[in-house]
Design a protein around this motif. Structure first.
Motif, mmCIF file in Angstrom:
data_model
loop_
_atom_site.group_PDB
_atom_site.id
_atom_site.type_symbol
_atom_site.label_atom_id
_atom_site.label_comp_id
_atom_site.label_asym_id
_atom_site.label_seq_id
_atom_site.Cartn_x
_atom_site.Cartn_y
_atom_site.Cartn_z
ATOM 1 N N ILE A 1 -0.234 87.402 39.613
ATOM 2 C CA ILE A 1 -0.031 87.608 38.186
ATOM 3 C C ILE A 1 0.916 88.787 38.012
ATOM 4 O O ILE A 1 0.677 89.873 38.543
ATOM 5 C CB ILE A 1 -1.363 87.850 37.463
ATOM 6 N N LYS A 2 1.997 88.547 37.283
ATOM 7 C CA LYS A 2 3.059 89.534 37.127
ATOM 8 C C LYS A 2 2.524 90.819 36.483
ATOM 9 O O LYS A 2 1.863 90.784 35.448
ATOM 10 C CB LYS A 2 4.170 88.941 36.259
ATOM 11 N N GLY A 3 2.805 91.944 37.145
ATOM 12 C CA GLY A 3 2.413 93.230 36.613
ATOM 13 C C GLY A 3 1.009 93.666 36.972
ATOM 14 O O GLY A 3 0.604 94.784 36.646
ATOM 15 N N TYR A 4 0.254 92.809 37.680
ATOM 16 C CA TYR A 4 -1.138 93.130 38.003
ATOM 17 C C TYR A 4 -1.444 93.037 39.485
ATOM 18 O O TYR A 4 -2.240 93.818 40.004
ATOM 19 C CB TYR A 4 -2.096 92.194 37.236
ATOM 20 N N ASP A 5 -0.848 92.100 40.175
ATOM 21 C CA ASP A 5 -1.205 91.837 41.566
ATOM 22 C C ASP A 5 -0.123 92.338 42.516
ATOM 23 O O ASP A 5 1.046 91.944 42.393
ATOM 24 C CB ASP A 5 -1.400 90.337 41.805
ATOM 25 N N SER A 6 -0.519 93.195 43.476
ATOM 26 C CA SER A 6 0.406 93.584 44.541
ATOM 27 C C SER A 6 0.412 92.537 45.642
ATOM 28 O O SER A 6 1.420 92.335 46.331
ATOM 29 C CB SER A 6 0.010 94.946 45.116
ATOM 30 N N GLY A 7 -0.708 91.870 45.828
ATOM 31 C CA GLY A 7 -0.817 90.766 46.781
ATOM 32 C C GLY A 7 -1.326 89.536 46.044
ATOM 33 O O GLY A 7 -1.822 89.638 44.918
ATOM 34 N N ALA B 1 -5.633 83.929 26.661
ATOM 35 C CA ALA B 1 -5.368 85.244 27.262
ATOM 36 C C ALA B 1 -5.443 86.344 26.221
ATOM 37 O O ALA B 1 -5.057 86.154 25.066
ATOM 38 C CB ALA B 1 -3.999 85.252 27.931
ATOM 39 N N ALA B 2 -5.964 87.489 26.640
ATOM 40 C CA ALA B 2 -5.930 88.713 25.843
ATOM 41 C C ALA B 2 -5.356 89.806 26.730
ATOM 42 O O ALA B 2 -5.885 90.074 27.812
ATOM 43 C CB ALA B 2 -7.324 89.088 25.355
ATOM 44 N N THR B 3 -4.283 90.426 26.290
ATOM 45 C CA THR B 3 -3.606 91.444 27.091
ATOM 46 C C THR B 3 -3.907 92.827 26.535
ATOM 47 O O THR B 3 -3.627 93.110 25.362
ATOM 48 C CB THR B 3 -2.083 91.208 27.087
ATOM 49 N N GLY B 4 -4.491 93.670 27.371
ATOM 50 C CA GLY B 4 -4.738 95.053 26.995
ATOM 51 C C GLY B 4 -3.660 95.959 27.555
ATOM 52 O O GLY B 4 -2.681 95.501 28.148
ATOM 53 N N ARG B 5 -3.834 97.261 27.391
ATOM 54 C CA ARG B 5 -2.862 98.204 27.927
ATOM 55 C C ARG B 5 -2.922 98.254 29.447
ATOM 56 O O ARG B 5 -1.906 98.461 30.112
ATOM 57 C CB ARG B 5 -3.118 99.612 27.372
ATOM 58 N N ARG B 6 -4.131 98.069 30.005
ATOM 59 C CA ARG B 6 -4.315 98.147 31.451
ATOM 60 C C ARG B 6 -5.067 96.941 31.995
ATOM 61 O O ARG B 6 -5.571 96.985 33.116
ATOM 62 C CB ARG B 6 -5.093 99.428 31.809
ATOM 63 N N SER B 7 -5.166 95.899 31.195
ATOM 64 C CA SER B 7 -5.983 94.756 31.607
ATOM 65 C C SER B 7 -5.396 93.446 31.099
ATOM 66 O O SER B 7 -4.640 93.418 30.124
ATOM 67 C CB SER B 7 -7.413 94.913 31.056
ATOM 68 N N LEU B 8 -5.756 92.397 31.796
ATOM 69 C CA LEU B 8 -5.464 91.036 31.357
ATOM 70 C C LEU B 8 -6.760 90.263 31.456
ATOM 71 O O LEU B 8 -7.376 90.194 32.524
ATOM 72 C CB LEU B 8 -4.394 90.386 32.244
ATOM 73 N N ALA C 1 -11.167 93.111 26.867
ATOM 74 C CA ALA C 1 -9.946 93.825 27.244
ATOM 75 C C ALA C 1 -10.021 95.292 26.837
ATOM 76 O O ALA C 1 -9.581 96.187 27.584
ATOM 77 C CB ALA C 1 -8.731 93.162 26.604
ATOM 78 N N THR C 2 -10.593 95.565 25.673
ATOM 79 C CA THR C 2 -10.739 96.954 25.227
ATOM 80 C C THR C 2 -11.644 97.736 26.175
ATOM 81 O O THR C 2 -11.349 98.881 26.540
ATOM 82 C CB THR C 2 -11.308 96.994 23.800
ATOM 83 N N ALA C 3 -12.760 97.122 26.575
ATOM 84 C CA ALA C 3 -13.673 97.789 27.506
ATOM 85 C C ALA C 3 -13.017 97.979 28.873
ATOM 86 O O ALA C 3 -13.181 99.024 29.517
ATOM 87 C CB ALA C 3 -14.961 96.982 27.638
ATOM 88 N N ALA C 4 -12.257 97.001 29.317
ATOM 89 C CA ALA C 4 -11.554 97.126 30.597
ATOM 90 C C ALA C 4 -10.493 98.213 30.529
ATOM 91 O O ALA C 4 -10.279 98.959 31.504
ATOM 92 C CB ALA C 4 -10.928 95.792 30.981
ATOM 93 N N ASP C 5 -9.831 98.348 29.387
ATOM 94 C CA ASP C 5 -8.844 99.409 29.213
ATOM 95 C C ASP C 5 -9.487 100.793 29.319
ATOM 96 O O ASP C 5 -8.857 101.748 29.801
ATOM 97 C CB ASP C 5 -8.153 99.272 27.857
ATOM 98 N N ARG C 6 -10.715 100.917 28.854
ATOM 99 C CA ARG C 6 -11.428 102.193 28.988
ATOM 100 C C ARG C 6 -11.898 102.412 30.420
ATOM 101 O O ARG C 6 -11.987 103.553 30.894
ATOM 102 C CB ARG C 6 -12.626 102.237 28.029
ATOM 103 N N ALA C 7 -12.221 101.342 31.107
ATOM 104 C CA ALA C 7 -12.738 101.458 32.472
ATOM 105 C C ALA C 7 -11.681 101.984 33.440
ATOM 106 O O ALA C 7 -11.987 102.784 34.327
ATOM 107 C CB ALA C 7 -13.258 100.104 32.947
#
Length: 416
Positions: free
Chosen positions: A110-116, A156-163, A178-184
């Motif tokens: 997934i673009k922008g999220y996965d290094s592998g 899909a819901a895209t957060g600042r630091r999450s998908l 997504a909001t909770a993941a952004d805080r995590a």
């Protein structure tokens, strides 16, 4: 059995036999040419067409009977920002004239999220027509998990630091996750200074049964488990990508604190994945994730560890740290809770007595050991200057100190 032949007589006899067989039309048939390279090329073109959003090219190598399902998959995958999609053929078996079955590893990023890549195993049936191979069947390998897009239309819901990707979920629920993941993510980054992406991908299936299919296991194993993180331990930066998979049933009954706790815990697993190896005991990996999740909250030990609190107050003090078997999904719920709580308090003990930096160093030292045997013992000695016997005694005393007093702070529920 291969037999070595020697001597002129045997050589002449073998030559005469070959001549007779040839004259009689009984020569051994030439082996069929291997199809691996051609099948790999077919799958490479199939993958390239998907990434290029070329539907005609995506369908070109498929049997027409597969076209309706393939179009559906093509459309669903458009909702996922793919940065990579590839197949690696790992084996081909001829199943008849012009027919073969191939085993392949599917990897996608997934673009922008996965290094592998996230990976899964597929089995493909193929037929050769006019010198070209076509896929006539595509299914998960035995024991391999299903993919989210195979379960229904993806939202899909895209957060600042999450998908967050969901099937059968409202857009509002996915945005809340997504909001909770952004805080995590920053909460984990503040506690674990490691080299990780600083982003997390969360999958939310429609039901616990669908969750089980995503994990390749029976749904009953995950009942009561609010979320699970996938991923291969100890793989370093090239390890398959992690996914946090939410159990929609268990997650829904939690309050805001419990939901945040769950996502911070699972995000910790994502962050520490490269340093979590076969040498890492489960009490440490799960205890550390809980320690990060509770860090900075106002929960008392009695609230955060209600099952172990009750056991200690009843005089049932654990004799030793929980072994890996105590964390098995589907086991006794109260015993499972005590195992998690014991691991958390072991990590809290290290953070409080030796410092948070020492806890992180201890985690890394255990994971860096070449084998499970001796890993904890060496890290206790090298990082904390103690022994397993002394640490166990200190942990038991810490349980008594933190949990042995009277109830304070309510029922211990995390669902408020």
């Amino acid at each position: 059995m291969r037999v070595r032949r020697s001597g002129a007589v045997r050589g002449v006899a073998a030559g005469l036999l070959a001549a007779v067989l040839t004259l009689a039309g009984c020569a051994a048939p030439a082996p069929e040419r291997p199809a691996t390279g051609e099948i790999q090329g077919l799958l490479d073109r199939h993958a390239r067409a998907l990434l290029d959003r070329d539907e005609a090219g995506y369908l070109a190598g498929l049997d027409p009977a597969l076209a309706p399902a393939a179009r559906t998959e093509f459309d669903r995958l458009a909702k996922i920002p793919l940065g990579g999609w590839s197949y690696r053929v790992t084996g081909v078996d001829r199943t008849g004239e012009g027919r073969a079955t191939a085993r392949a590893e599917l990897g996608y990023r997934i673009k922008g999220y996965d290094s592998g890549p996230a990976t899964t195993e597929r089995v493909l049936d193929l037929t050769e027509r006019d010198g070209r191979w076509y896929v006539t069947g595509d299914r998960a390998a035995e024991g391999a998990p299903q993919q989210l897009w195979q379960q229904g239309e993806v939202t899909a819901a895209t957060g600042r630091r999450s998908l967050v990707l969901g099937v059968g979920q409202s857009a509002e629920r996915l945005r809340e996750i997504a909001t909770a993941a952004d805080r995590a993510v920053p909460a984990v980054g503040d506690a674990w200074h490691g080299n990780w992406a600083g982003r997390v991908v969360v999958l939310v299936p429609a039901s616990i049964e669908a969750m089980g299919r995503l994990l390749g296991g029976p749904a009953a194993s995950y009942r009561g488990i609010a979320a699970v993180t996938t991923g291969r331990t100890g793989g370093g930066p090239t390890a398959p990508a992690d996914r946090v998979i939410v159990n929609p049933d268990a997650y829904a009954v939690l309050g805001s604190f419990g939901r945040q706790l769950v996502l911070t815990h699972e995000t910790t697993h994502v962050a520490t994945r490269a340093q979590t190896t076969g040498a890492t005991p489960v009490w440490l990996s799960e205890g550390f994730a809980d320690w990060v999740a509770y860090r900075g909250t106002e929960r008392t030990a009695a609230q955060a560890a209600p099952e172990l609190h009750r056991a200690v107050q009843a005089g049932d003090l654990p004799a030793e740290l929980p072994d890996d078997r105590a964390f098995a999904f589907g086991s006794d719920a109260e015993a499972l809770a005590r195992a998690y709580e014991g691991g958390w308090l072991a990590c809290e003990l290290i953070a409080n007595r030796w410092g948070e930096a020492k806890l992180a160093a201890f985690y890394r030292a255990v994971g860096a050991h070449p084998a499970r045997d001796g890993a904890v013992e060496k890290a206790l000695r090298d990082v904390l200057d103690t022994t397993p016997e002394q640490f166990t005694a200190d942990w038991r005393a810490y349980l008594t100190e933190r949990l042995g007093q009277g109830l304070s702070g309510g029922s211990g529920s995390d669902g408020s």
